[in-house]
Write an enzyme that holds these catalytic residues in place. Structure first.
Site, PDB file in Angstrom:
ATOM      1  CG  HIS A 187      -2.047   1.003   1.248  1.00 41.26           C
ATOM      2  ND1 HIS A 187      -3.367   0.897   1.665  1.00 41.26           N
ATOM      3  CD2 HIS A 187      -1.904   2.128   0.673  1.00 41.26           C
ATOM      4  CE1 HIS A 187      -3.839   2.098   1.690  1.00 41.26           C
ATOM      5  NE2 HIS A 187      -3.040   2.770   0.998  1.00 41.26           N
ATOM      6  CG  LEU A 238       5.320   4.554  -5.508  1.00 39.24           C
ATOM      7  CD1 LEU A 238       6.018   3.839  -6.238  1.00 39.24           C
ATOM      8  CD2 LEU A 238       6.009   4.986  -4.427  1.00 39.24           C
ATOM      9  CG  ASP A 260     -16.159   7.677 -12.346  1.00 36.41           C
ATOM     10  OD1 ASP A 260     -16.571   8.960 -12.226  1.00 36.41           O
ATOM     11  OD2 ASP A 260     -16.108   7.014 -13.512  1.00 36.41           O
ATOM     12  CG  HIS A 311      -5.693   2.442   5.575  1.00 38.83           C
ATOM     13  ND1 HIS A 311      -6.968   2.439   5.701  1.00 38.83           N
ATOM     14  CD2 HIS A 311      -5.057   3.313   4.634  1.00 38.83           C
ATOM     15  CE1 HIS A 311      -7.446   3.128   4.666  1.00 38.83           C
ATOM     16  NE2 HIS A 311      -6.474   3.514   3.848  1.00 38.83           N
ATOM     17  CG  ASP A 315      -1.874   4.895   3.491  1.00 43.72           C
ATOM     18  OD1 ASP A 315      -1.719   5.112   2.234  1.00 43.72           O
ATOM     19  OD2 ASP A 315      -3.018   5.286   4.283  1.00 43.72           O
ATOM     20  N   GLY A 337      -2.180  12.041   5.232  1.00 47.00           N
ATOM     21  CA  GLY A 337      -1.291  11.322   4.699  1.00 47.00           C
ATOM     22  C   GLY A 337       0.060  11.650   5.122  1.00 47.00           C
TER      23      GLY A 337
HETATM   24  O1  DOR Z   1      -4.249   9.745   4.576  1.00 41.88           O
HETATM   25  C1  DOR Z   1      -4.355   9.497   3.553  1.00 41.88           C
HETATM   26  N1  DOR Z   1      -3.713   9.919   2.200  1.00 41.88           N
HETATM   27  N2  DOR Z   1      -5.342   8.269   3.280  1.00 41.88           N
HETATM   28  C2  DOR Z   1      -5.825   8.055   2.161  1.00 41.88           C
HETATM   29  O2  DOR Z   1      -6.587   7.095   1.983  1.00 41.88           O
HETATM   30  C3  DOR Z   1      -5.307   8.642   0.758  1.00 41.88           C
HETATM   31  C4  DOR Z   1      -3.684   9.107   1.104  1.00 41.88           C
HETATM   32  C5  DOR Z   1      -3.163   9.906   0.077  1.00 41.88           C
HETATM   33  O3  DOR Z   1      -3.276   9.665  -1.033  1.00 41.88           O
HETATM   34  O4  DOR Z   1      -2.700  10.971   0.324  1.00 41.88           O
HETATM   35 ZN    ZN Z   2      -3.342   4.722   0.808  1.00 43.77          ZN
HETATM   36 ZN    ZN Z   3      -6.745   4.712   2.338  1.00 42.36          ZN
END
Ligand code: DOR
Ligand code: ZN
Ligand code: ZN
Length: 437
Positions: free
Chosen positions: A61, A64, A154, A228, A301, A320
């Protein structure tokens, strides 16, 4: 006949115990594991005394980015971060800009990754609003289908019970796992304060979401993977419905080791989705991972964002955090401080993620498997975002004491990273994408 390379006399985990072994590599595969003195002739060797010889991490997970979000991360920096973090295989999420909803974008991603990668890269695809538009030509090159009920790829898609069933049916017909970000569809209004934000992503909603996907999974006999898991109650629900290989789940290190109370209220640094929970959730997630095996593996993640997006006040900050360079030191610290057994470390970091995605020649150091290997060392240090190879250098683990570091990373038998430096250019040998065996 001489083999390509021998990793000599390293600390090797055999039947859960530390022992001294040498690992021989030939044509990108593990040729054999040998006792001292029994090694075959070699063209090159590395003296591994004092280093652990471990399977590279498989991180199923990661985000990139690249394309229109190259300022956050691209395939080169993202896979450099992976190699520096002892991660030899990453699987890239489809919520890029543009998202992976058709073969054209998928092919462009594969080409970009192929020329700029330092580790193995696999891909997921999303599902278009009109499911009939899903291009089955993509199936050869993806390892799973990913859905986001809370912010669909989408924008027209609404994750009603019917849509969840249709997506599940598509995964079954495609013979690949359905992965999902557990959360309920977003409510209309944008949270105006912290309380509303946390209410909008509560544990109760995480549980409800997982239940709705489990219902469809049972109805259609699908392969379902929960991304997660962040709440004790969700782990419990997965435990109650566990079914080896048809219901799998991952947890991210930040949900194991950090809780919401560790950070000031208005700090965007530790904002992610799902959000950090309580110390009780941390404890129960670790139990689910290592005692009950309700959760199969760790996954970072890795979700890079720009500095200003993370230094903004909480409600405005992007969700994130980078994770590719922190998983190995954090998890090995658990091992070295005797909170995690080697046998569990190897399963949750390497062999289970390979099993979940059907990567049959990865995740274990044994004869015939891919030579995706990390040499690691016990060394006390602190996590420092500024030293990351990722473009994202703000981490909620900043300053945390760890007891391990990556020394060398080997991908498909090729030394990629060694003592803080990259010894090959991007576009390493072998094929992108990683495909199911
Ligand atoms: O905190 C997150 N960031 N959760 C997600 O599900 C997506 C990810 C992101 O792509 O920044
Ligand atoms: Zn993620
Ligand atoms: Zn996620």
């Amino acid at each position: 006949m001489a083999v390509d390379m021998v990793l000599k006399d390293g600390i090797f985990i055999e039947n859960g115990r530390e022992t001294i072994r040498s690992v021989a590599i030939e044509s990108g595969k593990i040729e054999g594991i040998y006792k001292h003195g029994d090694e075959p002739q070699y063209r090159k060797s590395i003296d591994c005394r004092g280093f652990y010889i471990l399977p590279g991490l498989i991180d199923i997970h990661v985000h990139l980015r690249d394309f229109k979000q190259s300022d956050k991360e691209d395939y080169e920096t993202g896979t450099m971060a992976a190699a520096a973090g002892g991660v030899t295989t990453v699987v890239d999420m489809p919520n890029s800009d543009p998202p992976v909803l058709d073969k054209k974008i998928l092919d462009e991603k594969i080409a970009r990754a192929q020329e700029s990668r330092y580790v193995n890269v696999g891909f997921y695809a999303g599902i278009p609003n009109n499911i009939e538009d899903f291009d089955v030509q993509m199936l050869r090159d993806i390892l799973g289908l990913k859905v986001y009920p809370n912010s669909p790829l989408d924008k027209a898609a609404k994750y009603t019970k019917d849509r969840i069933r249709e997506c599940t049916k598509l995964a079954v017909a495609s013979e690949i796992p359905l992965l999902f970000h557990p959360d309920l569809p977003a409510r209309e209004k944008v949270p105006k304060d912290m309380e509303e934000f946390f209410l909008a992503h509560s544990c109760e909603d995480e549980v409800k979401s997982v239940q709705s996907f489990i219902d469809a999974k049972i109805e259609y006999a699908a392969r379902l993977h929960v991304c997660h898991v962040s709440c004790a109650a969700t782990a419990r629900l997965i435990y109650d419905n566990r079914a080896e290989d048809t219901l799998t789940a991952e947890v991210s290190p930040h949900h194991l080791f950090l809780s919401g109370g560790d950070f000031a209220n208005d700090d965007g640094l530790a904002k992610m989705l799902p959000p950090l929970r309580s110390p009780y959730d941390n404890k129960m997630l670790m139990e689910a991972l290592c005692k009950t095996c309700a959760i199969d593996c760790v996954a970072s993640d890795h979700a890079p964002h720009k500095k200003w997006e993370k230094t903004a006040p909480f409600l405005k900050a992007s969700s994130g955090i980078p994770g590719l360079e922190t998983t190995l030191p954090l998890m090995l610290t658990e091992v070295f401080e005797k909170r995690l057994a080697w046998i569990d470390y190897l399963r949750i970091c390497s062999s289970a993620p390979a099993r979940i995605l059907g990567l049959e020649t990865k995740g274990i150091l044994t004869k015939g498997y891919d030579a995706d290997i990390v040499l690691a060392q016990i060394q006390e240090g602190t996590i420092t975002g500024e030293k990351f190879f990722s473009k994202a250098k703000i981490t909620p683990f900043e300053g945390r004491r760890v007891l391990a570091r990556t020394v060398t990373t080997i991908v498909g038998g090729e030394i990629v990273f060694d003592e803080g430096e990259f010894v090959t250019g991007p576009g390493i040998v072998g094929q992108a994408p990683v495909q199911k065996s």
